[in-house]
Design a protein around this motif. Sequence first.
Motif, PDB file in Angstrom:
ATOM      1  N   GLY A 203       0.726  -1.440  -0.136  1.00 13.13           N
ATOM      2  CA  GLY A 203       0.015   0.104  -0.074  1.00 13.13           C
ATOM      3  C   GLY A 203       0.720   1.265   0.006  1.00 13.13           C
ATOM      4  O   GLY A 203       0.145   2.240   0.188  1.00 13.13           O
ATOM      5  N   ILE A 204       2.389   1.078  -0.035  1.00 15.57           N
ATOM      6  CA  ILE A 204       3.023   2.431  -0.216  1.00 15.57           C
ATOM      7  C   ILE A 204       3.012   3.124  -1.580  1.00 15.57           C
ATOM      8  O   ILE A 204       3.237   2.247  -2.550  1.00 15.57           O
ATOM      9  N   LYS A 205       2.766   4.243  -1.685  1.00 11.66           N
ATOM     10  CA  LYS A 205       2.603   5.006  -2.930  1.00 11.66           C
ATOM     11  C   LYS A 205       4.084   5.338  -3.295  1.00 11.66           C
ATOM     12  O   LYS A 205       4.659   6.092  -2.494  1.00 11.66           O
ATOM     13  N   LEU A 206       4.560   4.963  -4.543  1.00 10.03           N
ATOM     14  CA  LEU A 206       5.823   5.514  -4.960  1.00 10.03           C
ATOM     15  C   LEU A 206       5.750   6.422  -5.924  1.00 10.03           C
ATOM     16  O   LEU A 206       4.954   6.240  -7.179  1.00 10.03           O
ATOM     17  N   ALA A 207       6.475   7.675  -5.605  1.00  7.95           N
ATOM     18  CA  ALA A 207       6.255   8.708  -6.784  1.00  7.95           C
ATOM     19  C   ALA A 207       7.948   8.765  -7.344  1.00  7.95           C
ATOM     20  O   ALA A 207       8.659   9.538  -6.818  1.00  7.95           O
ATOM     21  N   LEU A 208       8.179   8.020  -8.245  1.00  6.81           N
ATOM     22  CA  LEU A 208       9.800   7.907  -8.686  1.00  6.81           C
ATOM     23  C   LEU A 208       9.758   8.814  -9.710  1.00  6.81           C
ATOM     24  O   LEU A 208       9.019   8.849 -10.727  1.00  6.81           O
TER      25      LEU A 208
END
Length: 454
Positions: A203-208
Amino acid sequence: MKVAVIGCTHAGTAAIVNTAQLYPDAEITVYERNDNISFLSCGIALYVGGVIKDPQGLFYSSPEKLAELGVTTKMRHEVIKVDTAGKTLRARNLATGEEFNDSYDKLIMTTGSWPIVPKLEGMELDGILLSKNYNHSNTIIERAQQVNRITVVGAGYIGVELVEAFQMNGKQVTLIDGEDRILSKYLDEEFTTPIQKSLEDHGIKLALGEKVSSFAGENGKVTKVITSKGEHETDLVILCIGFRPNTELLKGQVDMLPNGAIMVNDYMQTSLPDVFAAGDSCAIHYNPTGQHAYIPLATNAVRMGTLVARNLVENTIPYMGTQGTSGIKIYEDNIAGTGLTEDAAKHEGMDVESVMITDNYRPEFMPTFEQVQLKVVYARGTRRILGAQIMSKMDLTQSINTVSVCIQNRMTVDQLAFIDFFFQPHYNKPWNFLNTAGLQALPKTIERKEPVTV
């Protein structure tokens, strides 16, 4: 002999304890601007996540322990000036504001590093925190309890460990990084892709591939992180962008790298023979490239600090250099690496090859067996091992220490194939997976030579 030590975390503590033991007649004074010493910052995420209940376990020394060794420890004292020509320093008592001078015969600089703080619009907003020392960790824990949405900026080891800790505490978590992959300085894509999936599955949102451009807020508190690709609503921001060495005191007095890291020789001496340095304030000799590099790790710091003491009066034991060996546990995955990744080697302009294996770490006839993923990077011409990475649900990370020794001793990938490892079905296969990687890297054809005639 009068010894002054500036800074007392990993390198400083090691230097002080060993100096006191080796030179019982030395007059040792340590200056530390914090109210604690020897804090293991690598344990912050474990503390934040509640794995460690008693933070006192993260301290492995104290002013009282140093006093027992005869060391004068001036806590909450900041050194504001060093005159290496006159062998003097000026310090300020942060509690009273009093300033005074001191002198030394030998100076040990273990001033460490400090988090990189970007100059961005909105940085003054409440709720933008750093993660480095004990006070930071307490602030993070206190503030995290009051919010739901937390954004971590920086996907290195500390950032990744923190997002895992926050998620396990039930928070909505976003991880932002300017690179396209997490942990890009430590691991190649074959490893970061499954780790990223694991983070997202939790559930962690990755904004790479997003660079933070500013912060926005309401009533003086941060509410948004604005990036090159959009906005992320948040209640709290933790900056984990990286570190830079604390070396302003010696700027222009000793040789440094462009980033300010102090350059030392094999005996921890700076370009001034009576000024020694160790830890995160220093550049180290990086064996895979043969060059100086800035690799702030606690392991490097304690080794260097110990060697400072050993070489304080005369050169006795040289530093062997480092491979930058490190490890991390993310959910169920045990991960470690040493030396250069393939990406880093190519960025250095090195002509390299790599071998990648996926195997079960022990025989399939055993009741259970976990998969291990191993990559070894080596020079194409000399076939010298330059780096390795490993990941498994089973803790096989100690194998990377073995590869670190191989790099240290300039061994080839062909030699890795035939190193003598024990076999026992509980632990491995007749061909250890390190052997298997070496075997797979062997040339596919043998160059035939003319027979020698006598």
